[in-house]
Design a protein around this motif. Structure first.
Motif, PDB file in Angstrom:
ATOM      1  N   GLU A   1       0.830  -1.204   0.000  1.00 38.44           N
ATOM      2  CA  GLU A   1       0.000   0.000   0.000  1.00 38.44           C
ATOM      3  C   GLU A   1       0.868   1.258   0.000  1.00 38.44           C
ATOM      4  N   ARG A   2       1.954   1.207   0.775  1.00 39.34           N
ATOM      5  CA  ARG A   2       2.860   2.353   0.840  1.00 39.34           C
ATOM      6  C   ARG A   2       3.512   2.609  -0.517  1.00 39.34           C
ATOM      7  N   THR A   3       3.914   1.521  -1.191  1.00 35.91           N
ATOM      8  CA  THR A   3       4.532   1.634  -2.519  1.00 35.91           C
ATOM      9  C   THR A   3       3.542   2.189  -3.532  1.00 35.91           C
ATOM     10  N   HIS A   4       2.294   1.655  -3.478  1.00 38.25           N
ATOM     11  CA  HIS A   4       1.251   2.116  -4.404  1.00 38.25           C
ATOM     12  C   HIS A   4       0.940   3.582  -4.171  1.00 38.25           C
ATOM     13  N   TRP A   5       0.843   3.993  -2.876  1.00 31.44           N
ATOM     14  CA  TRP A   5       0.554   5.392  -2.556  1.00 31.44           C
ATOM     15  C   TRP A   5       1.677   6.299  -3.029  1.00 31.44           C
ATOM     16  N   LYS A   6       2.920   5.856  -2.843  1.00 35.73           N
ATOM     17  CA  LYS A   6       4.079   6.643  -3.265  1.00 35.73           C
ATOM     18  C   LYS A   6       4.096   6.834  -4.774  1.00 35.73           C
ATOM     19  N   ARG A   7       3.836   5.729  -5.520  1.00 35.51           N
ATOM     20  CA  ARG A   7       3.821   5.801  -6.982  1.00 35.51           C
ATOM     21  C   ARG A   7       2.683   6.703  -7.465  1.00 35.51           C
ATOM     22  N   LYS A   8       1.519   6.565  -6.823  1.00 43.46           N
ATOM     23  CA  LYS A   8       0.356   7.384  -7.173  1.00 43.46           C
ATOM     24  C   LYS A   8       0.641   8.860  -6.928  1.00 43.46           C
ATOM     25  N   SER A   9       1.294   9.151  -5.812  1.00 38.98           N
ATOM     26  CA  SER A   9       1.624  10.538  -5.470  1.00 38.98           C
ATOM     27  C   SER A   9       2.595  11.143  -6.480  1.00 38.98           C
ATOM     28  N   ILE A  10       3.589  10.341  -6.900  1.00 40.31           N
ATOM     29  CA  ILE A  10       4.599  10.832  -7.843  1.00 40.31           C
ATOM     30  C   ILE A  10       3.972  11.184  -9.191  1.00 40.31           C
ATOM     31  N   VAL A  11       3.135  10.262  -9.739  1.00 39.20           N
ATOM     32  CA  VAL A  11       2.540  10.514 -11.058  1.00 39.20           C
ATOM     33  C   VAL A  11       1.526  11.651 -10.986  1.00 39.20           C
ATOM     34  N   THR A  12       0.826  11.782  -9.845  1.00 32.90           N
ATOM     35  CA  THR A  12      -0.126  12.880  -9.678  1.00 32.90           C
ATOM     36  C   THR A  12       0.600  14.219  -9.651  1.00 32.90           C
ATOM     37  N   PHE A  13       1.680  14.281  -8.882  1.00 31.43           N
ATOM     38  CA  PHE A  13       2.474  15.509  -8.801  1.00 31.43           C
ATOM     39  C   PHE A  13       3.059  15.855 -10.169  1.00 31.43           C
ATOM     40  N   ALA A  14       3.563  14.825 -10.880  1.00 32.40           N
ATOM     41  CA  ALA A  14       4.159  15.047 -12.209  1.00 32.40           C
ATOM     42  C   ALA A  14       3.138  15.606 -13.181  1.00 32.40           C
ATOM     43  N   LEU A  15       1.934  14.994 -13.205  1.00 29.76           N
ATOM     44  CA  LEU A  15       0.896  15.462 -14.137  1.00 29.76           C
ATOM     45  C   LEU A  15       0.455  16.879 -13.805  1.00 29.76           C
ATOM     46  N   THR A  16       0.329  17.196 -12.509  1.00 28.64           N
ATOM     47  CA  THR A  16      -0.091  18.545 -12.100  1.00 28.64           C
ATOM     48  C   THR A  16       0.927  19.593 -12.544  1.00 28.64           C
ATOM     49  N   VAL A  17       2.204  19.319 -12.300  1.00 25.23           N
ATOM     50  CA  VAL A  17       3.264  20.256 -12.683  1.00 25.23           C
ATOM     51  C   VAL A  17       3.334  20.415 -14.196  1.00 25.23           C
ATOM     52  N   LEU A  18       3.279  19.303 -14.919  1.00 31.94           N
ATOM     53  CA  LEU A  18       3.369  19.341 -16.380  1.00 31.94           C
ATOM     54  C   LEU A  18       2.177  20.074 -16.992  1.00 31.94           C
ATOM     55  N   THR A  19       0.979  19.809 -16.475  1.00 33.11           N
ATOM     56  CA  THR A  19      -0.222  20.444 -17.006  1.00 33.11           C
ATOM     57  C   THR A  19      -0.226  21.940 -16.731  1.00 33.11           C
ATOM     58  N   SER A  20       0.137  22.326 -15.518  1.00 33.60           N
ATOM     59  CA  SER A  20       0.118  23.743 -15.152  1.00 33.60           C
ATOM     60  C   SER A  20       1.188  24.548 -15.879  1.00 33.60           C
ATOM     61  N   SER A  21       2.312  23.901 -16.180  1.00 34.42           N
ATOM     62  CA  SER A  21       3.413  24.629 -16.828  1.00 34.42           C
ATOM     63  C   SER A  21       3.315  24.632 -18.355  1.00 34.42           C
ATOM     64  N   GLN A  22       2.405  23.838 -18.914  1.00 35.45           N
ATOM     65  CA  GLN A  22       2.311  23.717 -20.372  1.00 35.45           C
ATOM     66  C   GLN A  22       2.009  25.063 -21.033  1.00 35.45           C
ATOM     67  N   ALA A  23       0.910  25.696 -20.595  1.00 41.16           N
ATOM     68  CA  ALA A  23       0.526  26.982 -21.184  1.00 41.16           C
ATOM     69  C   ALA A  23       1.556  28.067 -20.869  1.00 41.16           C
ATOM     70  N   ILE A  24       2.104  28.034 -19.653  1.00 41.36           N
ATOM     71  CA  ILE A  24       3.099  29.037 -19.252  1.00 41.36           C
ATOM     72  C   ILE A  24       4.325  28.986 -20.153  1.00 41.36           C
ATOM     73  N   LEU A  25       4.789  27.776 -20.461  1.00 40.54           N
ATOM     74  CA  LEU A  25       5.981  27.626 -21.302  1.00 40.54           C
ATOM     75  C   LEU A  25       5.722  28.098 -22.737  1.00 40.54           C
ATOM     76  N   ILE A  26       4.503  27.850 -23.247  1.00 44.54           N
ATOM     77  CA  ILE A  26       4.176  28.317 -24.612  1.00 44.54           C
ATOM     78  C   ILE A  26       4.217  29.836 -24.660  1.00 44.54           C
ATOM     79  N   VAL A  27       3.574  30.487 -23.674  1.00 42.88           N
ATOM     80  CA  VAL A  27       3.561  31.954 -23.631  1.00 42.88           C
ATOM     81  C   VAL A  27       4.975  32.493 -23.418  1.00 42.88           C
ATOM     82  N   TRP A  28       5.736  31.851 -22.558  1.00 45.07           N
ATOM     83  CA  TRP A  28       7.094  32.276 -22.231  1.00 45.07           C
ATOM     84  C   TRP A  28       8.040  32.120 -23.420  1.00 45.07           C
TER      85      TRP A  28
END
Length: 347
Positions: free
Chosen positions: A39-66
């Motif tokens: 469960e700890r491994t699954h939670w850790k993996r889930k947290s990593i991919v969630t954080f990655a997707l959030t950062v990538l999605t939020s920075s996508q438009a910013i990088l295009i404008v930048w």
């Protein structure tokens, strides 16, 4: 003598019972420890991919404008799109190489295919080409936070096309979520500092709606292709989709930017921000697949909602974006609508 023997036998039996209980207890503790570890491994993996997707999605438009200089792109957007498809194709091949090394080449993960199988991929590849090019040109009419808001319109187009093409029933909660999505998008775009009611002009709305329709149709069509042969390895299917994506983007380069590429070079105008932007687009596509594999759709929903707010906050510091009450309320309504749409799926 007989009494002593019976007593000794009882003592030995009791000892065996205690040993058995101890063994079972240790075994159960081991199982509980193993379950907790999993469960700890699954939670850790889930947290990593969630954080990655959030950062990538939020920075996508910013990088295009930048990546723009003096309001325009110094680089060719067609070459940038070509490199995104190339990277995604390379990631798919790397994943396949790992599978081949581990499991060997099988009927379901081999690249060899038939004309009938690959003939369905040009349609979504062409749709994604137009949609991806439009996402660069829409920034002539919207800012990064506005883009993140309008991008949620593709949920409506996807839902309607699901109903029409795949004959999937939508619940009453999902239809209500569609109405909230429209209300949230409109509220976030309200402009109290100008005679114009909405911040985004008509051209921007038209582009956003076209992008939503193209994204929705391409997504539903791709899902229908994938589910037609569910045993086929997803990396093989992605590989062929990206191959056609590269081919169509190469044609777009020839039509739109051939002279500029020949005279100035393929990488003319590229900067470090442009490189990050291309890498971001490629990794975003991979991250969505990972979230679907290691997490669930609810995680994707939360990532989308958090990404809208992150984009707005970062844009305040980078581009002087004004975080109005209308934008905040619209983002809140959108987040609730996206969540309702996700949990409202018919069982």
């Amino acid at each position: 003598m007989e009494y002593r023997k019976l007593k000794d036998d009882d003592a030995e039996e009791s000892k065996k019972s205690l040993d058995d209980i101890e063994r079972v207890g240790v075994s159960n503790l081991g199982m509980l420890g193993g379950a907790t570890s999993l469960e700890r491994t699954h939670w850790k993996r889930k947290s990593i991919v969630t954080f990655a997707l959030t950062v990538l999605t939020s920075s996508q438009a910013i990088l295009i404008v930048w990546s723009k200089r003096a309001g325009k792109y110094d680089y060719s957007v067609t070459t940038a799109n070509f490199l995104v498809e190339t990277l995604k194709c390379a990631f798919s091949l790397a994943a396949l190489a790992r599978i081949w090394n581990k499991e060997g080449v099988t009927e379901d993960n081999r690249l060899n295919t038939t004309l009938d199988e690959v003939s369905v991929y040009p349609i979504p590849a062409a749709l994604y080409l137009v949609k991806n090019l439009l996402q660069y040109y829409i920034f002539a009419y919207v800012d990064a936070p506005g883009y993140q808001i309008l991008k949620n319109l593709n949920i409506i187009s996807t839902g309607v096309l699901y109903r029409i093409i795949l004959k999937k029933k939508l619940s009453e909660i999902q239809w209500a979520a569609f109405i909230l999505l429209c209300a949230g998008c409109t509220t976030a775009q309200l402009n109290s500092n100008s005679d114009r009611v909405l911040q985004t002009p008509l051209q921007g709305w038209v582009m956003a709606i076209v992008m939503a329709l193209l994204s929705g149709f391409a997504g539903v069509y791709t899902e229908a292709i994938i589910k037609k042969r569910p045993a086929r390895n997803i990396n093989v299917q992605n590989f062929w989709l990206y191959v056609f994506g590269m081919a169509f983007n190469a044609i777009a380069i020839l039509i739109q930017d051939f002279d500029a590429v020949m005279n100035k070079g393929f990488f003319h105008g590229y900067s470090l921000i442009t490189t990050f932007m291309i890498l971001n687009h490629a990794l975003s596509g991979i991250a969505v697949s990972m979230v679907m594999k290691y997490a669930d759709n609810i995680v994707k929903v939360y990532s989308t909602s958090v990404a809208m707010l992150l984009t707005a906050i970062v844009s305040v510091f980078l581009f002087g974006f004004h975080l109005s009450l209308a934008f905040f309320l619209g983002s809140t309504v959108l987040s609730v609508a996206v969540y309702l749409h996700s949990i409202g799926k018919p069982r």
